[in-house]
Write an enzyme that holds these catalytic residues in place. Structure first.
Site, PDB file in Angstrom:
ATOM      1  N   ARG A   1      26.685  50.542  65.718  1.00 43.74           N
ATOM      2  CA  ARG A   1      27.997  49.914  65.869  1.00 43.74           C
ATOM      3  C   ARG A   1      28.988  50.366  64.797  1.00 43.74           C
ATOM      4  O   ARG A   1      30.193  50.457  65.056  1.00 43.74           O
ATOM      5  CB  ARG A   1      27.866  48.383  65.904  1.00 43.74           C
ATOM      6  CG  ARG A   1      27.168  47.883  67.157  1.00 43.74           C
ATOM      7  CD  ARG A   1      27.005  46.370  67.139  1.00 43.74           C
ATOM      8  NE  ARG A   1      26.160  45.899  66.056  1.00 43.74           N
ATOM      9  CZ  ARG A   1      24.835  45.845  66.091  1.00 43.74           C
ATOM     10  NH1 ARG A   1      24.197  46.240  67.166  1.00 43.74           N
ATOM     11  NH2 ARG A   1      24.154  45.403  65.065  1.00 43.74           N
TER      12      ARG A   1
ATOM     13  N   GLU B   1      17.677  41.653  57.922  1.00 44.01           N
ATOM     14  CA  GLU B   1      17.604  40.219  58.218  1.00 44.01           C
ATOM     15  C   GLU B   1      16.424  39.966  59.155  1.00 44.01           C
ATOM     16  O   GLU B   1      15.763  38.943  59.079  1.00 44.01           O
ATOM     17  CB  GLU B   1      18.918  39.754  58.858  1.00 44.01           C
ATOM     18  CG  GLU B   1      19.055  38.254  58.956  1.00 44.01           C
ATOM     19  CD  GLU B   1      20.279  37.827  59.741  1.00 44.01           C
ATOM     20  OE1 GLU B   1      21.058  38.693  60.157  1.00 44.01           O
ATOM     21  OE2 GLU B   1      20.436  36.615  59.939  1.00 44.01           O
TER      22      GLU B   1
HETATM   23  P1  AMP Z   1      21.651  43.384  56.505  1.00 44.37           P
HETATM   24  O1  AMP Z   1      20.913  44.585  55.988  1.00 44.37           O
HETATM   25  O2  AMP Z   1      20.794  42.159  56.508  1.00 44.37           O
HETATM   26  O3  AMP Z   1      22.972  43.171  55.794  1.00 44.37           O
HETATM   27  O4  AMP Z   1      21.950  43.643  58.037  1.00 44.37           O
HETATM   28  C1  AMP Z   1      23.086  44.349  58.434  1.00 44.37           C
HETATM   29  C2  AMP Z   1      22.817  45.235  59.614  1.00 44.37           C
HETATM   30  O5  AMP Z   1      22.078  44.580  60.627  1.00 44.37           O
HETATM   31  C3  AMP Z   1      24.121  45.664  60.231  1.00 44.37           C
HETATM   32  O6  AMP Z   1      24.030  47.040  60.595  1.00 44.37           O
HETATM   33  C4  AMP Z   1      24.296  44.753  61.430  1.00 44.37           C
HETATM   34  O7  AMP Z   1      24.800  45.467  62.525  1.00 44.37           O
HETATM   35  C5  AMP Z   1      22.905  44.214  61.716  1.00 44.37           C
HETATM   36  N1  AMP Z   1      22.861  42.733  61.782  1.00 44.37           N
HETATM   37  C6  AMP Z   1      22.199  41.926  60.946  1.00 44.37           C
HETATM   38  N2  AMP Z   1      22.326  40.638  61.278  1.00 44.37           N
HETATM   39  C7  AMP Z   1      23.128  40.620  62.357  1.00 44.37           C
HETATM   40  C8  AMP Z   1      23.678  39.572  63.173  1.00 44.37           C
HETATM   41  N3  AMP Z   1      23.418  38.281  62.933  1.00 44.37           N
HETATM   42  N4  AMP Z   1      24.488  39.930  64.196  1.00 44.37           N
HETATM   43  C9  AMP Z   1      24.755  41.233  64.438  1.00 44.37           C
HETATM   44  N5  AMP Z   1      24.280  42.259  63.718  1.00 44.37           N
HETATM   45  C10 AMP Z   1      23.470  41.966  62.700  1.00 44.37           C
END
Ligand code: AMP
Length: 175
Positions: A63, A100
């Protein structure tokens, strides 16, 4: 709040339990399919970079690519893809990170950024910050400087910003 930010905020679709139970997925496809909202989101990213000189925009698949490539065209900058392992064909650097929902790794082409180049790192969403931190480290491994980091959405309750303290971070929408 800027009316344009309110409009974008309203268009984000919450999808519960995707891709795993307990995750509230922020679906940005309604923004993309609306010509005006898509343009507004790119304009807001461009405004957030006013007065900040960068040479390149790097983004995380998939995205992040959509916003970053469009912004790169608007700002007249080159685009660097940061991808999941095994997707980039040439010599790569790799960084592992916690997500996450699980663990993963990212790769960058070793010659994607020249030493000393100033890079804007962009992604759609900041959750725990592991993905963006890994991407920033990859840019630095190439010899680049992470001059700015931008997100469309920041999930503030996950405190991902704490992992990115050494960078200049701005999110269009904070939830
Ligand atoms: P993080 O490494 O935990 O900051 O996760 C960020 C990445 O995971 C990004 O590339 C987001 O597109 C995706 N992502 C994580 N959590 C979500 C969520 N709740 N909704 C959409 N995309 C998410």
């Amino acid at each position: 709040m800027d009316k344009r930010i309110e409009q974008i905020n309203k268009a984000i679709r919450n999808v519960p339990d995707f891709p795993k139970p307990g995750i509230m997925f922020k679906d940005i496809t309604p923004i993309l399919q609306d010509a005006e909202l898509f343009a507004v989101s790119i304009d807001l990213f461009a405004e957030s970079m006013e007065g900040i000189r960068v040479d390149l925009i790097a983004a995380i698949e998939a995205r992040g690519f959509i916003f970053a490539a469009t912004l790169a065209y608007k700002l007249g900058l080159g685009f660097i893809p940061i991808r999941k392992p095994g997707k980039l064909p040439y010599k790569t650097y790799k960084e592992e990170y916690d997500l996450e929902y699980g663990t993963d790794a990212l790769e960058i082409h070793q010659d994607a950024v020249q030493k000393g180049q100033r890079v804007l790192l962009l992604d759609d969403l900041l959750a725990t910050g592991g993905t963006a931190l890994a991407a920033a480290k990859l840019i630095e491994k190439c010899g680049g400087e992470v001059t700015a980091v931008r997100f469309l959405i920041e999930l503030t309750f996950l405190n991902g910003i704490d992992k990115l303290q050494q960078y200049s971070v701005h999110s269009l929408i904070k939830i």
